[in-house]
Structures are given as structure tokens and as C-alpha cells.
Design an enzyme around this catalytic site. Structure first.
Site, PDB file in Angstrom:
ATOM      1  N   HIS A 184      -3.294   6.613   4.273  1.00  0.00           N
ATOM      2  CA  HIS A 184      -1.765   6.570   4.720  1.00  0.00           C
ATOM      3  C   HIS A 184      -1.287   7.888   4.126  1.00  0.00           C
ATOM      4  O   HIS A 184      -1.590   8.429   3.051  1.00  0.00           O
ATOM      5  CB  HIS A 184      -0.957   5.407   4.014  1.00  0.00           C
ATOM      6  CG  HIS A 184      -1.050   4.126   4.425  1.00  0.00           C
ATOM      7  ND1 HIS A 184      -1.931   3.744   5.542  1.00  0.00           N
ATOM      8  CD2 HIS A 184      -0.586   3.054   3.974  1.00  0.00           C
ATOM      9  CE1 HIS A 184      -1.770   2.394   6.132  1.00  0.00           C
ATOM     10  NE2 HIS A 184      -1.005   2.034   4.888  1.00  0.00           N
ATOM     11  N   CYS A 239       0.836  -1.158  -0.052  1.00  0.00           N
ATOM     12  CA  CYS A 239      -0.278   0.090   0.045  1.00  0.00           C
ATOM     13  C   CYS A 239       0.880   1.247  -0.026  1.00  0.00           C
ATOM     14  O   CYS A 239       0.506   2.327  -0.691  1.00  0.00           O
ATOM     15  CB  CYS A 239      -1.013  -0.002   1.219  1.00  0.00           C
ATOM     16  SG  CYS A 239      -0.028  -0.479   2.729  1.00  0.00           S
TER      17      CYS A 239
HETATM   18  N1  LIG Z   1      -5.199  -3.279   4.737  1.00  0.00           N
HETATM   19  C1  LIG Z   1      -4.337  -2.808   3.817  1.00  0.00           C
HETATM   20  O1  LIG Z   1      -4.327  -1.611   3.806  1.00  0.00           O
HETATM   21  C2  LIG Z   1      -3.732  -3.774   2.954  1.00  0.00           C
HETATM   22  C3  LIG Z   1      -3.105  -3.056   1.827  1.00  0.00           C
HETATM   23  C4  LIG Z   1      -2.154  -3.659   1.027  1.00  0.00           C
HETATM   24  C5  LIG Z   1      -2.384  -5.008   1.262  1.00  0.00           C
HETATM   25  N2  LIG Z   1      -2.710  -5.726   2.253  1.00  0.00           N
HETATM   26  C6  LIG Z   1      -2.564  -7.382   2.096  1.00  0.00           C
HETATM   27  O2  LIG Z   1      -3.883  -7.986   1.938  1.00  0.00           O
HETATM   28  C7  LIG Z   1      -4.090  -9.020   2.601  1.00  0.00           C
HETATM   29  C8  LIG Z   1      -5.473  -8.948   3.517  1.00  0.00           C
HETATM   30  O3  LIG Z   1      -5.127  -7.812   4.395  1.00  0.00           O
HETATM   31  P1  LIG Z   1      -6.710  -7.341   4.906  1.00  0.00           P
HETATM   32  O4  LIG Z   1      -6.100  -6.193   5.698  1.00  0.00           O
HETATM   33  O5  LIG Z   1      -7.940  -7.685   4.370  1.00  0.00           O
HETATM   34  O6  LIG Z   1      -6.563  -8.489   6.300  1.00  0.00           O
HETATM   35  P2  LIG Z   1      -7.868  -9.221   7.214  1.00  0.00           P
HETATM   36  O7  LIG Z   1      -8.861  -7.786   7.365  1.00  0.00           O
HETATM   37  O8  LIG Z   1      -7.256  -9.461   8.277  1.00  0.00           O
HETATM   38  O9  LIG Z   1      -8.637 -10.070   6.242  1.00  0.00           O
HETATM   39  C9  LIG Z   1      -8.073 -11.366   5.983  1.00  0.00           C
HETATM   40  C10 LIG Z   1      -9.026 -11.973   5.352  1.00  0.00           C
HETATM   41  O10 LIG Z   1      -8.157 -13.325   4.893  1.00  0.00           O
HETATM   42  C11 LIG Z   1      -8.938 -14.379   5.181  1.00  0.00           C
HETATM   43  N3  LIG Z   1      -8.477 -15.513   5.510  1.00  0.00           N
HETATM   44  C12 LIG Z   1      -7.480 -15.699   6.558  1.00  0.00           C
HETATM   45  N4  LIG Z   1      -6.962 -17.057   6.652  1.00  0.00           N
HETATM   46  C13 LIG Z   1      -7.552 -17.869   5.702  1.00  0.00           C
HETATM   47  C14 LIG Z   1      -7.626 -18.881   5.243  1.00  0.00           C
HETATM   48  N5  LIG Z   1      -6.783 -19.927   5.763  1.00  0.00           N
HETATM   49  N6  LIG Z   1      -8.393 -19.398   4.367  1.00  0.00           N
HETATM   50  C15 LIG Z   1      -9.212 -18.654   3.628  1.00  0.00           C
HETATM   51  N7  LIG Z   1      -9.400 -17.361   4.104  1.00  0.00           N
HETATM   52  C16 LIG Z   1      -8.495 -16.803   5.007  1.00  0.00           C
HETATM   53  C17 LIG Z   1     -10.039 -13.884   6.209  1.00  0.00           C
HETATM   54  O11 LIG Z   1     -11.070 -14.681   6.450  1.00  0.00           O
HETATM   55  P3  LIG Z   1     -12.059 -14.857   7.733  1.00  0.00           P
HETATM   56  O12 LIG Z   1     -12.678 -13.580   8.010  1.00  0.00           O
HETATM   57  O13 LIG Z   1     -12.794 -15.920   7.736  1.00  0.00           O
HETATM   58  O14 LIG Z   1     -10.900 -15.090   8.691  1.00  0.00           O
HETATM   59  C18 LIG Z   1     -10.064 -12.595   5.697  1.00  0.00           C
HETATM   60  O15 LIG Z   1     -11.140 -12.710   4.828  1.00  0.00           O
HETATM   61  C19 LIG Z   1      -2.797  -9.273   3.339  1.00  0.00           C
HETATM   62  O16 LIG Z   1      -1.822  -9.861   2.515  1.00  0.00           O
HETATM   63  C20 LIG Z   1      -2.523  -7.784   3.481  1.00  0.00           C
HETATM   64  O17 LIG Z   1      -0.887  -7.995   3.743  1.00  0.00           O
HETATM   65  C21 LIG Z   1      -3.638  -5.093   2.969  1.00  0.00           C
END
Ligand SMILES: NC(=O)c1ccc[n+]([C@@H]2O[C@H](COP(=O)([O-])OP(=O)(O)OC[C@H]3O[C@@H](n4cnc5c(N)ncnc54)[C@H](OP(=O)(O)O)[C@@H]3O)[C@@H](O)[C@H]2O)c1
Length: 325
Positions: free
Chosen positions: A235, A127
Site C-alpha cells: 500500500h 493495514c
Molecule cells: N489482506 C490484508 O492486507 C489484510 C490487512 C489487514 C487486515 N486484514 C484482515 O484479515 C482478515 C483475513 O484477511 P485475508 O486477506 O487473509 O482474507 P482471505 O485471503 O480471504 O482469507 C480468509 C481466511 O479466513 C478463513 N475462513 C473464512 N471463513 C471461515 C470460517 N467460517 N471458518 C474458519 N475459517 C474461515 C479462510 O479459510 P478457507 O480458505 O477455508 O476459506 C481463509 O483462511 C480479514 O478480517 C481482513 O479484513 C487483511
């Protein structure tokens, strides 16, 4: 188009579903996947409820036009190659494949042409990197950039659902912290992610390495400090950049104004102003000497820094390939 979202209940996944709607993507079939605990949860898309399914290998072997992955590196490493082996195009938001040689790392406005005739896994950058390279892209093209000194002011939503919950809980008087290494309420934390051997954090080294890959210039030096701040969405970045040749402040301003999906502003821009927007804002432009300039860059990290960039990758890939692939 048949589209699957993996990690659909997460901060980024939910926003991907919203952005697919906001950017009017022609979705004819939508499949939503998350972990077992989210099975049967409902998520709205265009006023209809969609049921979340448990992610399985078998479901990744079906044919999709695009799969958007946002469930962390471990899930991506296991499931994205299976989906790609079965002929699917995967846009992956995790860090799992970003620095792999044969995987394109894409900000469509900058290097989207790499998607022509490409099939398989496409990586979405970090990001903080996305908004920084977008803000500097026209300047890099015109003058070349030799050095970037950047300090980030990163919102808790960058750490997903858990990050938001931890700040809100602390605001309500609960002083426990599990997700961040210190209290984040009424505080700032100059560490994001694990440390590497060189003393930089992984988040910082992502900005170094991904910037070079996206700009296709290994000579660019990036000096990052990544900081978490008690902001929900958006950010901010304080950036000092040194060009490879001299420029005037007017020429810099004019190039930023012409950059796609970037807006130059003479006003004060804060995270509260950009939350929910798909634009990267550049303000507080200053000149230090003939080739050194400073800017303040703010963008919605979950949209510009993740979901919107992923959907823009999808649209660019479709535009370049839909007759061929
Ligand atoms: N937030 C940001 O600004 C941002 C920016 C760039 C990149 N990212 C990247 O994007 C990804 C997700 O980030 P997020 O912020 O959205 O995280 P988050 O809110 O914690 O969401 C994680 C997601 O992954 C799912 N998940 C976790 N373990 C799983 C499994 N074993 N099988 C299937 N689904 C699973 C979760 O499902 P459940 O709800 O069922 O647990 C949820 O839907 C990460 O790799 C992060 O580094 C995030």
C-alpha cells in the site's frame, strides 16, 4: 510456545505462518485452522508440512500460548471470545474488536506497553492505519499532530485471496468483476468497503478512528480517501500532516530516521520495492509552511499491515508478561 493460526489458508494467515518462521518465534506446537473446505490442506512451516484443521468451538477451548486470528470479523466475533474465556490470548486481525473500549488496539512500537499484565483479546489495526501511524509516530510524540490529510493507493492483496485472483483473471482477459465494484485492471477505484451514512467508506473511517485510539488523542483530525489500485502487494499513501507546533524539515527527517522499523529514503520508493519487507518506508518529504509537511509512505500491507504487526504484538506481549501470565 503453542500457537494457533485461525484463517491459516488466507493471504494474511499464510503470511503469519511465514513471519513466525522469519522472526524466529519459538514455536513448539503449531495448529492451523480454516473453514471446512480447507480441511487436510497442507501448509509448510520450517520445512515441515502442517495439516489444516476445520475450526470448531471445541478447538478454541484448548490451551494455547497465543492464537492469531485472521478469518474475518464474523469468525472472530464467534470464536475469539470463546478462546479468550478459556484463558487464551488472542491477537485478532479483523475489525471486530478494534474500537471496543476495553480491547487494546496495538502497534507495538507505539503503544505496546498497554500489553503489560493484559490477558484476552488484542486487536491488530487496519493495514492502512498501521503504516501511517508508524511513519508519523515520532513526530506525534515530539510535536503532536493536529491534522492528517491522506489518500491511499491500496494493493488488491488487501482484499485477500479473492482480490488477487480478480486482478490476475482480468489481466488474463476475463472482464468479470465480483469482488471490486469496477474493473481493477488498468484502473483505479476510489471506494474501498461499504459506505457509512456520512459518505465516507468504512475503510476511511477506520483510519480516522483507529489513529485517534492508537495515538490516544481524540483531537486529531484525519481526512482520508481510500483508493484501490492494480498493484499486487504494497500500500502507498500520500500524507499531508499538520503539527501542533512549528518544526524544521531537518528535525522531521531526523525523527523519522530514528523511528523503529521505519526507514527514511531520499530515493523513489514504490510498492515493488517493499513487497516482502517488514519496514515502512518514508520518502518525498516536503515542507509547505512552518508546521505542515508532506510525505509518501509505502509498506507491504500483508506483512507490516497485518501479519508482521500481529507477530510483533505476540513478541511484545511475551516479552512483557511471560513470567507473570
Ligand atoms: N489482506 C490484508 O492486507 C489484510 C490487512 C489487514 C487486515 N486484514 C484482515 O484479515 C482478515 C483475513 O484477511 P485475508 O486477506 O487473509 O482474507 P482471505 O485471503 O480471504 O482469507 C480468509 C481466511 O479466513 C478463513 N475462513 C473464512 N471463513 C471461515 C470460517 N467460517 N471458518 C474458519 N475459517 C474461515 C479462510 O479459510 P478457507 O480458505 O477455508 O476459506 C481463509 O483462511 C480479514 O478480517 C481482513 O479484513 C487483511
Amino acid at each position: 510456545m503453542k500457537i494457533g493460526v485461525v484463517g491459516a489458508t488466507g493471504e494474511v494467515g499464510r503470511t503469519m505462518v511465514k513471519v513466525l518462521e522469519d522472526l524466529n518465534v519459538n514455536v513448539t506446537e503449531l495448529k492451523l485452522f480454516a473453514s471446512k473446505k480447507s480441511k487436510e490442506k497442507k501448509i509448510k512451516f520450517k520445512n515441515n508440512d502442517y495439516i489444516v484443521e476445520q475450526l470448531t468451538e471445541e478447538k478454541m477451548k484448548e490451551k494455547y500460548d497465543y492464537l492469531l486470528f485472521s478469518a474475518g470479523s464474523t469468525v472472530s466475533k464467534k470464536f475469539a471470545p470463546i478462546a479468550a474465556d478459556y484463558g487464551n490470548t488472542v491477537i485478532d486481525n479483523s475489525s471486530a474488536f478494534r474500537m471496543k473500549k476495553n480491547i487494546p488496539l496495538i502497534v507495538p512500537e507505539i503503544n505496546g506497553m498497554l500489553l503489560k499484565d493484559y490477558k484476552g483479546i488484542i486487536a491488530n489495526p487496519n493495514c492502512s492505519t498501521i503504516q501511517m501511524v508508524l511513519a508519523l509516530s515520532s513526530l506525534e510524540k515530539e510535536f503532536g499532530i493536529s491534522e492528517i490529510f491522506v489518500s491511499t493507493y491500496q494493493a488488491v492483496s488487501g482484499a485477500g485471496n479473492k482480490g488477487i485472483k480478480e486482478l490476475l483473471d482480468q489481466e488474463n482477459g476475463n472482464n468479470n468483476f465480483n469482488h471490486f465494484p469496477e474493473l481493477i485492471h488498468h484502473n483505479v477505484i476510489p471506494v474501498i468497503g461499504p459506505f457509512e451514512d456520512n459518505g465516507f467508506t468504512q475503510e476511511e473511517m477506520k483510519m480516522v478512528n483507529e489513529t485517534r485510539k492508537i495515538f490516544n488523542d481524540e483531537s486529531i483530525k484525519v481526512y482520508p480517501t481510500a483508493v484501490r489500485v492494480p498493484v499486487l502487494y504494497g500500500h502507498s499513501e500520500s500524507i499531508t500532516f499538520r503539527l501542533k507546533s512549528n518544526a524544521t524539515i531537518e528535525s522531521i527527517k531526523n525523527l523519522i530516521i530514528k523511528t523503529e522499523n521505519v526507514k527514511y529514503s531520499e530515493n523513489l520508493i514504490t510498492p515493488l520495492n517493499v513487497a516482502g519487507s517488514d519496514i515502512t518506508y518514508v520518502s518525498r518529504l516536503r515542507q509547505m509552511d512552518e508546521n505542515t509537511f508532506l510525505v509518501w509512505v509505502v509498506a507491504d500491507n500483508v506483512r507490516v499491515g497485518a501479519a508482521t504487526n500481529a507477530v510483533r504484538i505476540l513478541l511484545k506481549h511475551f516479552e512483557l508478561n511471560h513470567r507473570k501470565l
